[in-house]
Design a protein around this motif. Structure first.
Motif, short mmCIF file in Angstrom:
data_model
loop_
_atom_site.label_atom_id
_atom_site.label_comp_id
_atom_site.label_asym_id
_atom_site.label_seq_id
_atom_site.Cartn_x
_atom_site.Cartn_y
_atom_site.Cartn_z
N ALA A 69 11.78 0.65 -8.90
CA ALA A 69 12.47 -0.74 -8.53
C ALA A 69 13.99 -0.44 -8.41
O ALA A 69 14.84 -0.81 -7.70
N SER A 70 14.64 0.15 -9.59
CA SER A 70 16.11 0.27 -9.69
C SER A 70 16.55 0.99 -8.44
O SER A 70 17.78 1.08 -8.22
N ASP A 71 15.71 2.04 -7.71
CA ASP A 71 16.43 2.59 -6.68
C ASP A 71 16.30 2.02 -5.26
O ASP A 71 16.32 2.65 -4.19
N CYS A 72 15.54 0.70 -5.17
CA CYS A 72 15.09 0.20 -3.98
C CYS A 72 15.95 -0.91 -3.47
O CYS A 72 15.84 -1.31 -2.48
N VAL A 73 17.01 -1.16 -4.09
CA VAL A 73 17.82 -2.33 -3.85
C VAL A 73 18.34 -2.26 -2.51
O VAL A 73 18.11 -3.03 -1.51
N ALA A 74 18.95 -1.07 -1.81
CA ALA A 74 19.26 -0.95 -0.69
C ALA A 74 18.26 -0.94 0.54
O ALA A 74 18.30 -1.57 1.48
N GLY A 75 17.10 -0.34 0.28
CA GLY A 75 15.85 -0.28 0.87
C GLY A 75 15.15 -1.54 1.20
O GLY A 75 15.05 -2.24 2.34
N TRP A 76 15.22 -2.37 0.24
CA TRP A 76 14.80 -3.81 0.26
C TRP A 76 15.72 -4.40 1.01
O TRP A 76 15.21 -5.35 1.94
N ARG A 77 17.08 -4.56 0.97
CA ARG A 77 17.85 -5.14 1.73
C ARG A 77 17.58 -4.68 3.33
O ARG A 77 17.60 -5.66 4.12
N ASP A 78 17.64 -3.46 3.69
CA ASP A 78 17.25 -3.09 4.91
C ASP A 78 16.16 -3.71 5.34
O ASP A 78 16.06 -3.94 6.77
N VAL A 79 14.93 -3.63 4.84
CA VAL A 79 13.70 -4.20 5.11
C VAL A 79 13.94 -5.63 5.52
O VAL A 79 13.40 -6.25 6.44
N HIS B 287 0.84 -1.33 -0.18
CA HIS B 287 0.14 -0.05 -0.17
C HIS B 287 0.92 1.29 0.06
O HIS B 287 1.94 1.23 0.60
N PRO B 288 0.36 2.40 -0.74
CA PRO B 288 1.18 3.60 -0.65
C PRO B 288 1.28 4.19 0.65
O PRO B 288 0.51 3.95 1.70
N THR B 289 2.51 4.52 1.16
CA THR B 289 2.74 5.14 2.49
C THR B 289 3.22 6.54 2.38
O THR B 289 3.06 7.30 3.69
N ASN B 290 3.70 6.91 1.45
CA ASN B 290 4.28 8.35 1.37
C ASN B 290 5.56 8.47 2.36
O ASN B 290 5.92 9.64 2.82
N LEU B 291 6.33 7.29 2.80
CA LEU B 291 7.40 7.33 3.37
C LEU B 291 8.97 7.34 2.62
O LEU B 291 9.66 7.52 3.36
N GLY B 292 8.80 7.50 1.54
CA GLY B 292 9.76 7.56 0.37
C GLY B 292 10.84 8.63 0.51
O GLY B 292 10.33 9.86 1.12
N ALA B 293 12.07 8.50 0.45
CA ALA B 293 13.02 9.70 0.34
C ALA B 293 13.43 9.46 -1.20
O ALA B 293 14.02 8.56 -1.90
N GLY B 294 12.91 10.54 -1.98
CA GLY B 294 12.88 10.55 -3.45
C GLY B 294 12.16 9.21 -3.76
O GLY B 294 11.02 9.21 -3.61
N ARG B 295 12.83 8.54 -4.79
CA ARG B 295 11.89 7.30 -5.29
C ARG B 295 12.33 5.82 -4.66
O ARG B 295 12.22 4.78 -5.06
N ALA B 296 13.17 6.03 -3.60
CA ALA B 296 13.75 4.82 -2.73
C ALA B 296 13.03 4.84 -1.37
O ALA B 296 12.33 5.54 -0.84
N LEU B 297 13.15 3.39 -1.13
CA LEU B 297 12.72 3.13 0.12
C LEU B 297 13.45 3.85 1.49
O LEU B 297 14.90 3.79 1.17
N SER B 298 12.69 4.46 2.48
CA SER B 298 13.61 4.95 3.50
C SER B 298 13.58 4.38 4.75
O SER B 298 13.17 3.32 5.09
N PRO B 299 14.53 4.87 5.68
CA PRO B 299 14.47 4.32 7.13
C PRO B 299 13.07 4.27 7.79
O PRO B 299 12.99 3.35 8.41
N ARG B 300 12.07 5.20 7.19
CA ARG B 300 10.95 5.05 7.96
C ARG B 300 10.15 3.95 7.39
O ARG B 300 9.55 3.22 8.04
N HIS B 301 10.35 3.28 6.07
CA HIS B 301 9.77 2.19 5.52
C HIS B 301 10.07 1.21 6.43
O HIS B 301 9.32 0.29 6.90
N VAL B 302 11.68 1.16 6.63
CA VAL B 302 12.21 -0.20 7.39
C VAL B 302 11.47 -0.27 8.83
O VAL B 302 11.14 -1.33 9.05
#
Length: 659
Positions: free
Chosen positions: A74-84, A25-40
């Motif tokens: 997706a191409s900006d999310c590798v680090a965020g996915w790994r952190d999650v 679900h959309p969260t608006n927690l992103g940093a740019g188009r990447a997953l952020s520490p808030r997502h994690v």
């Protein structure tokens, strides 16, 4: 014996600790188009609470897709996915990366590029015309899904979930509402999806989960995807999948996916049952659709409706949902209001919950409970909360959780404030009932029918008692003259057992939120002649934020409620109610025996008026929504019991600085 919600399930050789899924679900927690520490932190909190599977919010697989400002790419999310993954794996939770493309149901506002679509058919919401995708774009889309899956695998996720749901480009290819092509992608609507599945599986291999979120009913009677068509799709695709999530909705039924309380909970049960029968055990099936009650989820497993149950909003409301189910405790309820968990609107709000304002703010708010071995004397003591509405109850609950002996003094004989008595909104009472029961279980003392005096507050403050004022609101004077025998009531004056007298009833709604519409519906259901007056061009204008705007006006029309739009009330006298059109200034007179005022109220802050340093929460600060009441009750209780300044920096701009 049927599986339990808390039982594990194995998918592609990977073991989920429970059969409860947190959907994308959309969260608006992103940093740019990447997953952020808030997502994690957001996903980790639900994993810690027992979620078996977490699906991260859908990331666009191609740069042509930018559906909202902070939509992940997706191409900006590798680090965020790994952190999650690193955060959730210690709890045993499986993490799936959501992958998709919104096609013609996306937005060109951010990409400033043409939308993609199967055919040259404009979106019914935005009216924007997409380009018809040719082979180059189709190849680019397939490559995008392949690259997204490879990126997710590189982040060591447990698998991916492909979005073929209500807003997905892949669904648009499946439906003759949006696909009228005469080439192979039109004559065989499944062709593109098969190509994507093949490409994604090649990247994942057999040891990672491939899940599909499939719209199985677009809820259109004349065309589109029907349950029988979807059953055929599911049968054809089942062998390629490890998990199938059954959802509904399409371009003409945007509210069918995650509707509010007007649609019954667990509404997808029969649809899911039919799809599970069609796949005949070839793939585990997930029930989705307003499943917020653990009893409904258990019943779905017991009745063979599904193998897994998605309880997304229930876990936003209470991240410890599964843990509490295991303990036999009662989770904080989701009331299906959609007021703050639906975030696709121009304000870019962060996902949260009216009953759990810490949702989405896990990196900001401290934990509710404290380590009893760590300086417990700091929080020992007593507290007095004046007011037993949502703000006061939440303040009392958190104070008691953190070691205070709490008394709640409530002037009326019932707890729950305006929420308790709100007509047309019985679903909200589940939250105040839960708060009351939690407080009682924590030993909070309630003094009902008690008015606290200035002298009592002075004495409490001298004795070092923590005092929080949550005294609520009071009606405001009407902004127009009323002469004669018209009965004037506030929305809070209506009671289930006390329907106002006969005659024309007028609902005055200058706010445009859920209250005015709910009051009009409630009166109409009791046989009253009802009209609603608003300065807006549509009744309930703010309901667009919850997804209920069109449905609300449909209900008003069917109930026979007359809508006076673009209008202001000038006066009420013996001749009736005089209205003035705000554009033409034309005036008209309509009959009015009873006026129900649904406008904003004023703070009831008599006790705080002489105490500039008083701690206040909720409507006595400024009458607003249930979210603000609960959030401020929690905020003030956390601040009053903080061990250190660093534990809770009581600053209104904390969230902004985190961005």
């Amino acid at each position: 014996m049927s599986a339990q919600l808390t039982d594990p399930i194995t998918l592609a050789g990977r073991h989920a600790p429970s059969r409860v899924l947190l959907g994308p679900h959309p969260t608006n927690l992103g940093a740019g188009r990447a997953l952020s520490p808030r997502h994690v932190a957001y996903y980790e909190r639900r994993a810690r609470g027992g979620a078996g599977i977490v699906v991260t919010e859908v990331a666009s697989v191609h740069a042509s897709d930018w559906p909202y400002e902070r939509a992940p790419l997706a191409s900006d999310c590798v680090a965020g996915w790994r952190d999650v993954v690193d955060a959730c794996r210690p709890h045993g939770t499986l993490v799936l990366a959501g992958l998709g493309h919104t096609g013609l149901q996306g937005s060109s506002a951010y990409s400033q590029a043409v939308l993609w679509g199967p055919s040259g058919i404009a979106d019914v919401i935005s009216r924007e015309m997409p380009m018809q995708m040719e082979q180059a774009e189709i190849d680019g889309l397939v490559d995008g899904f392949r690259a997204g899956a490879a990126a997710a695998a590189a982040a060591d996720v447990d698998g991916v979930e492909l979005d073929v749901g209500p807003r997905a480009l892949l669904r648009q290819f499946l439906s003759n509402l949006t696909n009228v092509r005469d080439d192979a992608y039109g004559t065989d609507p499944l062709r593109l999806l098969r190509e994507v599945l093949t490409a994604v599986r090649a990247e994942l291999g057999p040891g990672r989960i491939l899940s599909l979120r499939l719209s199985c009913d677009e809820e259109t009677s004349w065309a589109g995807i029907t349950p029988s068509i979807a059953a055929g799709h599911a049968r054809d695709l089942a062998d390629a999948l490890d998990l199938l999530v059954v959802v509904r909705g399409g371009p003409l039924s945007p509210n069918a996916y995650r509707p509010d309380f007007h649609r019954p909970p667990a509404f997808g049960t029969e649809l899911c049952r039919g799809i599970r029968t069609a796949v005949a055990g070839a793939v585990p099936v997930v029930l989705q659709g307003s499943v917020v009650d653990p009893a409904d989820a258990r019943r779905a497993l017991d009745d063979g409706v599904a193998d897994v149950v998605e309880m997304t909003r229930a876990q936003i409301a209470d991240p410890d949902l599964v843990v509490k189910i295991r303990r036999g405790a009662v989770p904080r309820p989701c009331v299906l209001c959609n007021q703050t968990c639906q975030v696709l609107d121009p304000r870019n709000p962060v996902v949260t919950c009216v009953g759990n304002p810490t949702a989405g703010h896990e990196t900001v708010d401290p934990e509710e409970t404290l380590d009893p071995t760590e300086d417990a004397a700091v929080v020992a003591g007593t507290a007095l909360v004046v007011g037993g509405g949502p703000a006061g109850l939440e303040a009392a609950r958190v104070l008691a959780l953190r070691g205070r002996r709490v008394t709640v003094a409530e002037a009326s004989t019932r707890l729950g404030g305006m929420v308790r008595d709100a007509v047309g909104a019985p679903h909200l009472r589940a939250l105040t009932d839960w708060l009351e029961n939690e407080c009682r279980g924590l030993g909070v003392e309630f003094r009902l029918g008690t008015t606290v005096s200035e002298a009592e507050l002075d004495a409490a403050e001298r004795d070092g008692v923590t005092v929080i004022l949550a005294t609520g609101s009071t009606p405001r004077p009407l902004p127009f003259p009323v002469v004669g025998r018209v009965r004037c009531l506030g929305a809070a004056d209506l009671q289930d057992g006390d329907v106002p007298a006969e005659g024309p009833h007028v609902v005055f709604d200058p706010v445009g939120g859920p209250v005015g519409v709910a009051v009009a519906e409630w009166l109409a259901a009791r046989g009253r002649d009802v009209s609603i007056v608003t300065q807006d061009s549509v009744a309930g204008s703010r309901l667009g934020l919850t997804g209920d705007l069109a449905d609300a006006n449909t209900r008003l029309q069917r109930a026979g409620v007359t809508r006076h739009l673009d209008s202001r009330i000038v006066s009420i006298d013996g001749d009736g109610m005089r209205l003035r059109n705000r554009y033409t200034a034309e005036e008209s007179v309509v009959p009015c025996a009873v006026l129900i005022d649904c406008s904003h109220r004023l703070p009831e802050d008599t006790l705080g008026a002489t105490r500039p340093d008083a701690v206040r929460a909720g409507d006595c600060v400024a009458p607003r929504t249930l979210l603000e009441a609960v959030r401020e009750g929690r905020t003030e209780a956390l601040a009053a019991t903080a061990h250190r300044r660093s534990e809770f920096d009581h600053h209104p701009f904390t969230l902004v600085t985190e961005r």
